[in-house]
Design a protein around this motif. Structure first.
Motif, PDB file in Angstrom:
ATOM      1  N   ARG A  77      55.593  26.311  39.629  1.00 43.71           N
ATOM      2  CA  ARG A  77      54.261  25.699  39.728  1.00 43.71           C
ATOM      3  C   ARG A  77      53.492  26.060  38.463  1.00 43.71           C
ATOM      4  O   ARG A  77      53.308  27.228  38.141  1.00 43.71           O
ATOM      5  CB  ARG A  77      53.521  26.212  40.952  1.00 43.71           C
ATOM      6  N   ARG A 106      55.431  16.377  40.595  1.00 41.23           N
ATOM      7  CA  ARG A 106      54.128  16.675  41.186  1.00 41.23           C
ATOM      8  C   ARG A 106      54.276  16.594  42.703  1.00 41.23           C
ATOM      9  O   ARG A 106      54.930  15.693  43.209  1.00 41.23           O
ATOM     10  CB  ARG A 106      53.084  15.668  40.710  1.00 41.23           C
ATOM     11  N   HIS A 114      56.753  22.225  48.695  1.00 41.78           N
ATOM     12  CA  HIS A 114      56.575  23.222  47.646  1.00 41.78           C
ATOM     13  C   HIS A 114      57.721  24.236  47.606  1.00 41.78           C
ATOM     14  O   HIS A 114      58.304  24.468  46.539  1.00 41.78           O
ATOM     15  CB  HIS A 114      55.214  23.894  47.773  1.00 41.78           C
ATOM     16  N   THR A 164      47.469  23.016  39.215  1.00 43.66           N
ATOM     17  CA  THR A 164      46.975  22.175  40.297  1.00 43.66           C
ATOM     18  C   THR A 164      45.937  21.261  39.666  1.00 43.66           C
ATOM     19  O   THR A 164      45.331  21.593  38.653  1.00 43.66           O
ATOM     20  CB  THR A 164      46.330  22.995  41.430  1.00 43.66           C
ATOM     21  N   ASN A 181      51.963  16.817  46.220  1.00 46.02           N
ATOM     22  CA  ASN A 181      50.629  16.819  46.793  1.00 46.02           C
ATOM     23  C   ASN A 181      50.400  18.070  47.646  1.00 46.02           C
ATOM     24  O   ASN A 181      51.303  18.526  48.358  1.00 46.02           O
ATOM     25  CB  ASN A 181      50.434  15.559  47.647  1.00 46.02           C
ATOM     26  N   VAL A 182      49.195  18.598  47.599  1.00 45.81           N
ATOM     27  CA  VAL A 182      48.869  19.800  48.379  1.00 45.81           C
ATOM     28  C   VAL A 182      48.981  19.554  49.877  1.00 45.81           C
ATOM     29  O   VAL A 182      49.118  20.500  50.642  1.00 45.81           O
ATOM     30  CB  VAL A 182      47.469  20.351  48.029  1.00 45.81           C
ATOM     31  N   PRO A 189      52.809  20.738  52.053  1.00 52.74           N
ATOM     32  CA  PRO A 189      53.201  22.128  51.752  1.00 52.74           C
ATOM     33  C   PRO A 189      54.686  22.397  51.978  1.00 52.74           C
ATOM     34  O   PRO A 189      55.247  23.304  51.361  1.00 52.74           O
ATOM     35  CB  PRO A 189      52.324  22.957  52.689  1.00 52.74           C
ATOM     36  N   HIS A 241      43.280  17.470  40.385  1.00 50.64           N
ATOM     37  CA  HIS A 241      42.752  16.417  41.243  1.00 50.64           C
ATOM     38  C   HIS A 241      43.155  15.081  40.637  1.00 50.64           C
ATOM     39  O   HIS A 241      43.257  14.955  39.421  1.00 50.64           O
ATOM     40  CB  HIS A 241      41.220  16.478  41.314  1.00 50.64           C
TER      41      HIS A 241
END
Length: 150
Positions: free
Chosen positions: A126, A107, A116, A129, A109-110, A113, A131
């Motif tokens: 991916r 995982r 990624h 997504t 975190n957004v 970036p 929360h």
């Protein structure tokens, strides 16, 4: 990773925006080192901990079979872009494969970036997504500190 690495681990975690106390990290690390389902692999540069990857065996009932999950990856800022992160991820994959696990999940975190394309470059896809939600279950509430990260 050894229990004696906790102070250096505190330094590495702080580089990612997760300030911690040595005693807290030491306690957490001790539990992981004793675990039958978790493992920590390290990158050593001249006797100094330059990075680590945490990996865990994860049973599942929902949409996946049992698999491995990378639970943490940190490379010292001064050692980044030299292939240590890639090497650590590959070591986690090998750990999982030796245990007969068919897949590995990570995982990211957004708010990170830059990580990624790193994972995508290693062949990770991916898939979703989501929360994350947190609830303090201690008696008075607010006694448990959750580091949400940057």
């Amino acid at each position: 990773m050894r229990a004696a690495d906790a102070p250096r681990l505190v330094e590495l975690l702080a580089q990612l925006g997760y300030p911690s106390e040595p005693g807290t990290v030491g306690r957490r690390l001790a539990g992981i080192l004793e675990s039958a389902t978790q493992h920590v692999l390290v990158a050593d540069e001249g006797g100094r901990l330059a990075g680590y990857v945490g990996v865990e065996r994860r049973p599942a009932l929902l949409h996946q079979d049992e698999h491995a999950e990378i639970t943490g990856l940190v490379v010292d800022a001064a050692a980044r872009r030299a292939g240590l992160g890639r090497t650590l991820v590959r070591a986690a994959e090998q750990w999982a494969a030796r245990r007969g696990l068919p897949a590995i999940v990570v995982r990211s975190n957004v708010v990170r970036p830059e990580s990624h394309p790193f994972y995508e470059g290693l062949g990770y896809l991916r898939t979703s997504t989501s929360h994350s939600y947190f609830k303090d279950l201690t008696a008075g509430g607010g006694r448990y500190r959750w580091a949400a990260g940057p």
